[in-house]
Write a protein that holds these residues in place. Structure first.
Motif, mmCIF file in Angstrom:
data_model
loop_
_atom_site.group_PDB
_atom_site.id
_atom_site.type_symbol
_atom_site.label_atom_id
_atom_site.label_comp_id
_atom_site.label_asym_id
_atom_site.label_seq_id
_atom_site.Cartn_x
_atom_site.Cartn_y
_atom_site.Cartn_z
ATOM 1 N N THR A 1 0.819 -1.199 0.000
ATOM 2 C CA THR A 1 0.000 0.000 0.000
ATOM 3 C C THR A 1 0.858 1.256 0.000
ATOM 4 O O THR A 1 2.069 1.206 0.245
ATOM 5 N N VAL A 2 0.225 2.388 -0.298
ATOM 6 C CA VAL A 2 0.856 3.699 -0.168
ATOM 7 C C VAL A 2 0.173 4.435 0.978
ATOM 8 O O VAL A 2 -0.853 4.004 1.482
ATOM 9 N N GLY A 3 0.746 5.533 1.365
ATOM 10 C CA GLY A 3 0.153 6.268 2.469
ATOM 11 C C GLY A 3 0.692 5.787 3.799
ATOM 12 O O GLY A 3 1.667 5.029 3.883
ATOM 13 N N ASN A 4 0.026 6.174 4.856
ATOM 14 C CA ASN A 4 0.488 5.891 6.212
ATOM 15 C C ASN A 4 -0.639 5.326 7.069
ATOM 16 O O ASN A 4 -1.062 5.959 8.042
ATOM 17 N N GLU B 1 7.751 0.335 6.158
ATOM 18 C CA GLU B 1 8.029 1.195 5.012
ATOM 19 C C GLU B 1 9.210 0.618 4.231
ATOM 20 O O GLU B 1 10.250 0.309 4.796
ATOM 21 N N ILE B 2 9.028 0.474 2.916
ATOM 22 C CA ILE B 2 10.039 -0.192 2.095
ATOM 23 C C ILE B 2 10.782 0.784 1.192
ATOM 24 O O ILE B 2 12.003 0.806 1.154
ATOM 25 N N LEU C 1 5.860 3.418 -0.315
ATOM 26 C CA LEU C 1 5.375 2.050 -0.454
ATOM 27 C C LEU C 1 5.647 1.281 0.836
ATOM 28 O O LEU C 1 6.763 1.312 1.360
ATOM 29 N N SER C 2 4.618 0.602 1.328
ATOM 30 C CA SER C 2 4.728 -0.115 2.593
ATOM 31 C C SER C 2 4.086 -1.485 2.489
ATOM 32 O O SER C 2 3.205 -1.716 1.646
ATOM 33 N N ARG D 1 12.176 -0.422 -6.972
ATOM 34 C CA ARG D 1 11.988 0.977 -6.609
ATOM 35 C C ARG D 1 12.775 1.860 -7.560
ATOM 36 O O ARG D 1 13.829 1.480 -8.085
ATOM 37 N N LEU D 2 12.302 3.054 -7.740
ATOM 38 C CA LEU D 2 12.892 3.951 -8.744
ATOM 39 C C LEU D 2 13.597 5.116 -8.072
ATOM 40 O O LEU D 2 13.251 5.505 -6.983
#
Length: 309
Positions: free
Chosen positions: A158-161, A171-172, A279-280, A308-309
């Motif tokens: 997911t994104v966000g917190n 968190e990745i 991204l998490s 990841r970019l």
């Protein structure tokens, strides 16, 4: 399934069943006491309680030691496999073997993350875990927390917190956004400028039907605005829109290289400052130490770091 009377079981000392099995093997009060690290009087007292529990002598003295009665033989045949199974359940934590074990994981994520990650993950699993299946559940940032709290999925990307006392979040990686368009529909002779960006109409992904996003807030700070012509909850709808119409789409960076290659789109940095997304991985605390869950989390973690970019 036969109903268990808890009141009956509460009166049973399961340690006595261990005494029964050891007595059966040792055929001696002294020998059984030594194996159980008990004094002989304590073992004799336990044997007395066993006889009262089952209404049978269970073991009788003979020249060859304490010989089990038919009732003791019957009880040992019944209890030995049960206690062995109980021992395995308590002391032998089953290890997950991805190369051999059949397992079905339920992963929660939005559609763009599925497009970005799942082809690579599934290709790896076909080699590393041939018996493992994946079911993806749609989960946008607003859906993911209640879905995971109810344990409807094993892991979420997911994104966000998201915050919940029932969940763990790792968190990745972070990444940004790019703007995409089709050069046959929008012919830019130079880099994408802010003026060109607001000159053309836009398509927007919104999981709640909003026609503005954080990007519009940034544009307002520059004293300009864009027109959002089309709003959809599905990233997968955007490439065909861009191929047919003079539109811009601002999307997560993870989609850019694939869409440019597959659909012949062009990409450029967004001409205003945009915060990155985080991204998490998200999972329920009840699954934290589960061997299979830990394995798929590690797989996803490694994949996110590589991509990841």
């Amino acid at each position: 399934m036969e109903i268990i009377n808890e009141n009956d079981l509460s009166r049973v000392d399961l340690n006595l069943l261990v005494v029964l099995l050891v007595m059966y093997e040792a055929r001696s009060v002294t020998g059984a006491a030594q194996r159980l690290y008990l004094g002989q009087p304590a073992l004799s007292a336990a044997l007395k309680r066993l006889r009262a529990m089952f209404g049978d002598p269970l073991f009788v003295r003979s020249s060859q030691g304490m010989i089990p009665t038919p009732r003791a033989e019957q009880l040992v045949q019944q209890f030995a496999p049960l206690l062995q199974g109980m021992h395995r359940a308590i002391f032998s934590k089953p290890a997950f073997n991805p190369r051999q074990d059949r397992y079905s994981f339920r992963l929660a994520m939005s559609d763009w993350i599925e497009q970005w990650l799942m082809p690579d993950l599934l290709a790896e699993l076909l080699v590393d875990a041939p018996q493992v299946d994946i079911t993806v559940l749609t989960a946008d940032p607003w859906q993911v927390t209640p879905l995971m709290e109810k344990q409807q999925a094993d892991v979420a990307v997911t994104v966000g917190n998201p915050v919940s006392r029932d969940l763990t979040r790792a968190e990745i990686a972070s990444a940004g956004f790019s703007t995409l368009w089709d050069s046959q529909q929008i012919a830019l002779t130079a880099a994408l400028t802010l003026a060109e960006f607001v000159r053309y109409e836009h398509v927007l992904v919104s999981y709640r039907g909003a026609n503005e996003s954080a990007l519009d807030e940034q544009l307002q700070q520059q004293g300009v605005a864009r027109r959002v012509r089309y709003v959809t909850p599905h990233f997968s709808a955007l490439p065909l829109m861009l191929k047919r119409l003079p539109l811009f789409a601002t999307v997560p960076q993870g989609l850019v290289s694939n869409w440019c290659e597959r659909f012949g789109l062009r990409a450029a940095p967004v001409p205003v400052a945009m915060p990155d997304y985080q991204l998490s991985l998200l999972w329920h605390n009840a699954r934290h130490d589960d061997d299979a869950n830990r394995w798929i989390r590690d797989k996803l973690h490694q994949l996110l770091l590589r991509k990841r970019l």
